[in-house]
Design a protein around this motif. Structure first.
Motif, PDB file in Angstrom:
ATOM      1  N   LEU A   1       6.174   1.605   4.785  1.00 37.65           N
ATOM      2  CA  LEU A   1       5.153   1.831   3.770  1.00 37.65           C
ATOM      3  C   LEU A   1       3.779   1.638   4.386  1.00 37.65           C
ATOM      4  O   LEU A   1       3.597   0.779   5.264  1.00 37.65           O
ATOM      5  N   VAL A   2       2.806   2.419   3.921  1.00 39.99           N
ATOM      6  CA  VAL A   2       1.408   2.217   4.308  1.00 39.99           C
ATOM      7  C   VAL A   2       0.549   2.256   3.054  1.00 39.99           C
ATOM      8  O   VAL A   2       0.915   2.863   2.040  1.00 39.99           O
ATOM      9  N   MET A   3      -0.603   1.580   3.125  1.00 43.06           N
ATOM     10  CA  MET A   3      -1.535   1.484   2.010  1.00 43.06           C
ATOM     11  C   MET A   3      -2.894   1.975   2.501  1.00 43.06           C
ATOM     12  O   MET A   3      -3.688   1.188   3.014  1.00 43.06           O
ATOM     13  N   PRO A   4      -3.183   3.261   2.369  1.00 44.66           N
ATOM     14  CA  PRO A   4      -4.391   3.836   2.977  1.00 44.66           C
ATOM     15  C   PRO A   4      -5.696   3.191   2.535  1.00 44.66           C
ATOM     16  O   PRO A   4      -6.666   3.163   3.303  1.00 44.66           O
ATOM     17  N   GLU A   5      -5.755   2.648   1.315  1.00 51.80           N
ATOM     18  CA  GLU A   5      -7.004   2.098   0.783  1.00 51.80           C
ATOM     19  C   GLU A   5      -7.176   0.617   1.102  1.00 51.80           C
ATOM     20  O   GLU A   5      -8.216   0.039   0.769  1.00 51.80           O
ATOM     21  N   ARG A   6      -6.199   0.014   1.743  1.00 50.47           N
ATOM     22  CA  ARG A   6      -6.272  -1.423   1.999  1.00 50.47           C
ATOM     23  C   ARG A   6      -6.732  -1.680   3.433  1.00 50.47           C
ATOM     24  O   ARG A   6      -6.207  -1.076   4.373  1.00 50.47           O
TER      25      ARG A   6
ATOM     26  N   SER B   1       8.507 -12.176  -0.139  1.00 48.82           N
ATOM     27  CA  SER B   1       7.316 -11.339  -0.254  1.00 48.82           C
ATOM     28  C   SER B   1       7.691  -9.871  -0.118  1.00 48.82           C
ATOM     29  O   SER B   1       8.857  -9.516   0.051  1.00 48.82           O
ATOM     30  N   SER B   2       6.675  -9.019  -0.152  1.00 51.94           N
ATOM     31  CA  SER B   2       6.899  -7.576  -0.069  1.00 51.94           C
ATOM     32  C   SER B   2       6.692  -7.043   1.340  1.00 51.94           C
ATOM     33  O   SER B   2       6.602  -5.833   1.530  1.00 51.94           O
TER      34      SER B   2
ATOM     35  N   ASN C   1       6.491  -2.968   5.722  1.00 44.76           N
ATOM     36  CA  ASN C   1       5.337  -2.731   4.852  1.00 44.76           C
ATOM     37  C   ASN C   1       4.098  -2.979   5.712  1.00 44.76           C
ATOM     38  O   ASN C   1       3.477  -4.031   5.655  1.00 44.76           O
ATOM     39  N   ARG C   2       3.745  -1.993   6.518  1.00 42.56           N
ATOM     40  CA  ARG C   2       2.859  -2.194   7.655  1.00 42.56           C
ATOM     41  C   ARG C   2       1.479  -2.757   7.311  1.00 42.56           C
ATOM     42  O   ARG C   2       0.906  -3.504   8.099  1.00 42.56           O
ATOM     43  N   ASP C   3       0.944  -2.397   6.175  1.00 40.24           N
ATOM     44  CA  ASP C   3      -0.395  -2.872   5.823  1.00 40.24           C
ATOM     45  C   ASP C   3      -0.355  -4.122   4.958  1.00 40.24           C
ATOM     46  O   ASP C   3      -1.381  -4.553   4.434  1.00 40.24           O
ATOM     47  N   ASN C   4       0.827  -4.706   4.823  1.00 38.93           N
ATOM     48  CA  ASN C   4       0.987  -5.891   3.971  1.00 38.93           C
ATOM     49  C   ASN C   4       1.966  -6.861   4.615  1.00 38.93           C
ATOM     50  O   ASN C   4       2.870  -7.374   3.973  1.00 38.93           O
ATOM     51  N   SER C   5       1.805  -7.085   5.917  1.00 43.63           N
ATOM     52  CA  SER C   5       2.748  -7.931   6.644  1.00 43.63           C
ATOM     53  C   SER C   5       2.010  -8.825   7.645  1.00 43.63           C
ATOM     54  O   SER C   5       1.206  -8.339   8.445  1.00 43.63           O
ATOM     55  N   ASN C   6       2.309 -10.102   7.576  1.00 43.68           N
ATOM     56  CA  ASN C   6       1.826 -11.057   8.575  1.00 43.68           C
ATOM     57  C   ASN C   6       2.885 -11.122   9.666  1.00 43.68           C
ATOM     58  O   ASN C   6       3.950 -11.698   9.474  1.00 43.68           O
TER      59      ASN C   6
END
Length: 233
Positions: free
Chosen positions: A155-160, A37-38, A182-187
């Motif tokens: 990485l961060v995803m401000p809109e997520r 995964s990413s 990938n802080r906003d996309n990690s379990n």
């Protein structure tokens, strides 16, 4: 034992010993893992094959989580493989919290033992190290996260929608906190909790090879044998 089976074993004895040795080595010494995964972008990409040193921290009874001897301790910033406390699935994340640490997060910023991490934006990040557009087409930002000698990019995803704040957590003896880069996309430990030392299966220092899933599975030659340097940690 059936005669044909005995003959098959006798005819392939060398190969069977080789396979058994490889299985034993993978269980006891070194393992390989496909990044699925990413969650560890920008440092580990989907399609990376990594080598995990299974004796970096502990010598274990083969095929078990039983520790026979401790030979080292995970350090903050290490990239490790481990079995998920939730379902046993093999994961790969970065060690953030050590035993005795008090860790919290406020609006995406880490605070460890009262010290707030510094963040500097990476102005022109390499597009190849951003989450693939097919998975997340919106804005992504890359920052260098620094706390003392601990420094790496995230990485961060401000809109997520994501969990960007949590209250102080004291990491007990024998446990570690894991986060994805990938802080906003990690379990990670924000969801399944802290990870027992026994569940850690290896430290990742190097890639074997990498395939680009978005480019007809062509090899990323520049990543073959690449070392994850101290600056990544």
């Amino acid at each position: 034992m059936n005669f044909n089976l005995r003959k098959l074993i006798a005819d392939n004895k060398t190969f069977l010993f080789f396979v058994a040795g490889m299985i034993l080595m993978r269980s006891a010494l070194a393992d390989w893992y496909v990044v699925p995964s990413s969650s560890m972008y920008p440092h580990l990409l989907e399609g990376d094959r990594v080598i995990a040193n299974r004796i970096a921290y502990d010598i274990k009874l083969p095929f078990t989580d039983v520790i026979l001897k401790q030979v080292g301790d995970p350090q903050r910033g290490d990239i490790v493989t481990f079995s998920s406390p939730a379902d046993g699935v093999r994961l790969i994340k970065r060690v953030i919290g050590l035993p005795g640490d008090v860790v919290e997060m406020r609006d995406q910023k880490l605070i460890i033992n009262g010290l707030i991490a510094d963040y500097a934006e990476v102005v022109e990040p390499d597009p190849a190290h951003l989450t693939p557009k097919r998975e997340y087409p919106n804005q992504q930002l890359m920052f260098t996260e620094k706390l003392g000698s601990f420094q790496h990019n995230i990485l961060v995803m401000p809109e997520r929608p994501a969990l960007r704040t949590f209250d102080p957590v004291t990491v007990p003896a024998g446990y570690y906190m894991m986060l994805g880069d990938n802080r906003d996309n990690s379990n990670d430990s924000r969801f399944y909790g802290l990870v027992k030392r026994e569940l850690i299966t290896g430290r990742v220092n190097r890639l074997m090879f990498s395939l680009d899933y978005d480019n007809y599975y062509l090899p990323r030659v520049e990543r073959f044998g690449a070392k994850l340097t101290q600056s990544d940690h």
